[in-house]
Write an enzyme that holds these catalytic residues in place. Structure first.
Site, PDB file in Angstrom:
ATOM      1  CE  LYS B  78      -3.859   1.924   2.723  1.00 29.32           C
ATOM      2  NZ  LYS B  78      -4.701   1.709   3.909  1.00 29.32           N
ATOM      3  CB  SER B 153      -8.076   3.492   3.155  1.00 31.60           C
ATOM      4  OG  SER B 153      -7.206   2.812   4.042  1.00 31.60           O
ATOM      5  CB  SER B 177      -8.232   0.521   5.896  1.00 30.39           C
ATOM      6  OG  SER B 177      -8.960   1.720   5.916  1.00 30.39           O
TER       7      SER B 177
END
Lengths: 93, 484
Positions: B78, B153, B177
Site C-alpha cells: 500500500k 482505504s 481498511s
C-alpha cells in the site's frame, strides 16, 4: 449548525486556507458529523479517564544512532527549496 | 503451466522444482498489471527492480543457496507504507513526488524473507476513506464489477489481490481498511491486534489505532505473512514484546469445542438481507464443524463509530500538521510568507476528506470542546474495551458480517461523508477495542458480488482467529471463486 465564520476560524486554527465554496460545504458536512458523534453525550461514564491501554510502552536504550552524510543529503534533497546544504523557506512576515 | 491465483506454497514449490522461473513468475504479474491498467490498482509499478531481483532469486535457486521463507514471492505494498528509494505518496498530491528515505519495518522484514515488491498500491488519501475514491491518483475499480468501488482505504491492494496482479498485498487498517476492501473484493484481509505489528514507516493517520496487515487469497497465506510481519521493533514503542506464535501451525487443529459468540447488535437494521443470510449460513457451517455458537450482547458497540470519528480526526489534525511544505513534500508556489506556505500548501495539497477531518479534529481538541468530545470519546472507548473484554471471558471468538452491504456503485456515497462513514460500522470496534480481526469470503449476492465474514478475537488471539477462519475456508468453496 456551524456558521461559516466558525468554519473560517477552524480552518485558520488547522492552518488550511479555504475557498468561500469550501466554507459553505464544510459548514454543512462538519455540522452533520458533529451531530452524529454527539450521541456520545447520552452515555454515562465514570468521571475519571482511566488508562485502559492494552499496550505498554516498550523502551530501548536512549542513544544516538546517527546517520551517514549520504542519508543526510537524501533527507535534505526532499525539501521543496534548498540552498547549499540548507532548507530554504519564505520570510516569516 | 498456469500461474493463475497461486498461493505462497504453490509459488515456493514451483520455484524449487524449477517448474517455472522467478523471472517468468514476475513477468506474469507485470503482464497482469499492465493488461488490467483500467483497475488503477497501482500508483508505482517497480518492473525493473522486480525483474532484477527475480533473476537473483533464480540464480540463488540454481546455486542451491539458502532461501528466505518467502523467497521469490511477488507482493504489493500500500502506498501509505514507506519503501526506500521508491515513491511513497499516501495517494496524496502533497506527497506526489516523495521518495521514502527508509523502509518501514514491515517492508524490511518482508524483504529479508525474500519477497519481491512489484509496486505500490493506490489507496484512499492518507487512508481516509472507505471506497478508494479520495485518492489523488484516481478511482480504483472493483474487479468483480467495474462500476463499483473496491472498498477502502486499502482498495488498490484488495483489488490487486482479487485480480491476480500479485500473490498478496500489504494494507493498513485503522477502522476496517484491510477487512472492508477484502470483503468487497472477495479476498482475505487481516487486522492484527494493536501492537502486534510495528507501525514504524507507516505514514501515520491515527497512531493509536493504525495497524498494517496482509491481504491474501487464502487464510494460510495470511497466517504465514503475519508471522513475518509481527513482533517487537526497536523503532516502535507500542510494538509488543509478546512472542510471535507460529500461526500456520495453529491452522491444522479443528474447531471442536470452540465457543463462538454472535453479537446481536451486529445483526440490526441497515444490513442487507443477502449479507445477513450469507452470514447466518456461515454460522450454521461453523456450528456443523463442531464449534458452540452462542448469542452475546455488546450494548455499547453501537457507539464505536461515533468514538472513532472523534479520536480519528483528533489524531489526524495532529499527525498531518507536519505536512507544512517546508522539509519535504509539495509546497505551494504562490505563498509569499511562512504562514501562507502552511495554509496554501495544505489548501492545494490535501483533498476534501483530509481537510474535513483535520478541521473536525481541530474542533474536538479545541479548548472549549475537548472535554465534551475528545475526553468523552476516550472514556466511551474504555467502556467498549471493557465490554469486549467481558465477552471474551465467555466466548473464544466473535463472528459478524464484515460490512452491511456488498460493493456499492462508484460515486454512490461521495456526496455525503456520513453515509460513507457508516460503511465502517462493523469493523471499527476491533480498532477501538484493540482486538484482532479478519474478513474471509463467505458467499455472493445476486449480482455475483462477494460477501465477507468477519471473525474477531481477543487481543493477541490471532492463532485462534486464524484457526476458525481456516476451518471455515476449508469447508467452503467461496475463496476459490475469482472475477473474470
Amino acid at each position: 449548525m456551524l456558521k461559516t465564520e466558525e468554519v473560517t476560524k477552524l480552518a485558520k486554527l488547522a492552518g488550511i486556507e479555504l475557498t468561500p465554496d469550501e466554507e459553505i460545504k464544510f459548514a454543512t458536512e462538519i455540522s452533520a458529523i458533529l451531530g452524529f458523534v454527539n450521541q456520545l453525550q447520552n452515555i454515562k461514564v465514570f468521571e475519571e479517564l482511566e488508562s485502559n491501554e492494552i499496550c505498554e510502552n516498550v523502551l530501548r536504550t536512549d542513544r544516538v544512532i546517527g546517520i551517514s552524510s549520504a542519508e543526510q543529503a537524501d533527507l535534505i534533497s526532499q525539501a521543496p527549496e534548498i540552498q547549499g546544504n540548507l532548507i530554504k523557506t519564505k520570510p516569516v512576515f | 503451466m498456469s500461474f493463475k491465483y497461486l498461493t505462497i506454497s504453490q509459488v515456493k514449490a514451483g520455484l524449487k522444482s524449477k517448474e517455472f522461473s522467478c523471472v517468468e513468475l514476475v513477468n506474469y504479474y507485470l503482464e497482469q498489471i499492465n493488461r488490467q491498467r483500467d483497475l488503477n490498482t497501482f500508483i508505482t509499478v517497480m518492473s525493473d527492480s522486480a525483474l532484477a531481483q527475480a533473476k537473483e532469486v533464480d540464480q540463488k535457486i540454481s546455486d542451491r543457496g539458502p532461501l528466505g521463507e518467502l523467497e521469490g514471492v511477488p507482493i504489493a505494498i500500500k502506498d501509505l507504507i514507506l519503501t526506500k528509494g521508491v515513491k511513497t505518496t499516501a495517494s496524496s498530491k502533497i506527497l506526489a513526488d516523495y521518495i521514502a528515505p527508509y523502509d518501514a519495518t514491515v517492508v524490511s522484514r518482508l524483504k529479508e524473507a525474500g519477497t519481491i515488491i512489484l509496486g505500490k498500491n493506490n489507496c484512499d488519501e492518507f487512508a481516509m476513506g472507505s471506497s478508494n475514491e479520495t485518492s489523488a491518483f484516481g478511482l480504483v475499480l472493483n474487479p468483480w464489477d467495474k462500476t463499483r468501488v473496491p472498498g477502502g482505504s486499502s482498495g488498490g491492494s484488495a483489488a490487486a489481490v482479487a485480480a491476480d496482479q500479485c500473490v498478496l498485498a500489504i494494507g493498513t487498517d485503522t477502522g476496517g481498511s484491510t477487512r472492508q476492501p477484502a470483503s468487497l473484493c472477495g479476498v482475505v484481509g487481516l487486522k492484527p491486534t494493536y501492537g502486534r505489528v510495528s507501525r514504524y514507516g507507516l505514514i501515520a493517520m491515527t497512531s493509536s489505532l493504525d495497524q498494517a496487515g496482509p491481504i491474501t487469497r487464502s487464510v494460510e497465506d495470511s497466517a504465514l505473512v503475519l508471522k513475518i510481519m509481527a513482533g517487537q521493533d526497536n523503532y516502535d514503542a507500542t510494538a509488543s514484546v509478546k512472542p510471535v506464535e507460529n500461526y500456520l501451525a495453529a491452522l491444522s487443529q479443528n474447531i471442536k469445542g470452540l465457543k463462538v459468540g454472535l453479537p446481536k447488535e451486529y445483526f440490526t437494521e441497515g444490513i442487507s438481507p443477502e449479507v445477513s443470510e450469507a452470514v447466518k449460513q456461515a454460522i450454521k457451517k461453523i456450528e456443523a464443524l463442531g464449534a458452540e455458537v452462542v448469542e452475546v450482547s455488546l450494548p455499547h458497540t453501537a457507539y464505536a463509530l461515533a468514538v472513532y470519528y472523534i479520536i480519528l480526526p483528533a489524531e489526524v489534525s495532529s499527525n498531518l500538521a507536519r505536512f507544512d511544505g517546508i522539509r519535504y513534500g509539495f509546497r505551494s508556489s504562490v505563498a509569499q510568507n511562512l504562514s501562507e506556505i502552511y495554509q496554501k500548501t495544505k489548501a492545494e495539497g490535501f483533498g476534501a476528506e483530509v481537510k474535513r477531518r483535520m478541521m473536525i479534529g481541530t474542533y474536538v481538541l479545541s479548548a472549549g470542546y475537548q472535554e465534551a468530545y475528545y475526553v468523552k470519546a476516550k472514556k466511551v472507548q474504555n467502556l467498549i474495551r471493557q465490554e469486549y473484554a467481558e465477552v471474551f471471558k465467555k466466548v473464544d471468538l466473535l463472528v459478524t458480517p464484515t460490512c452491511p452491504t456488498t460493493a456499492f456503485k462508484l460515486g454512490e456515497k461521495t456526496s455525503d461523508p456520513l453515509t460513507m462513514y457508516l460503511n465502517d460500522v462493523f469493523t471499527v470496534s476491533a480498532n477501538i477495542a484493540g482486538l484482532c480481526g479478519i474478513s474471509i469470503p463467505a458467499g455472493f449476492d445476486r449480482n455475483n458480488l462477494p460477501i465477507g465474514l468477519q471473525i474477531l478475537g481477543a487481543p493477541f488471539a490471532e492463532s485462534q482467529m486464524l484457526r476458525l477462519a481456516y476451518n471455515y475456508q476449508e469447508a467452503t468453496e467461496w475463496h476459490k471463486q475469482h472475477p473474470l
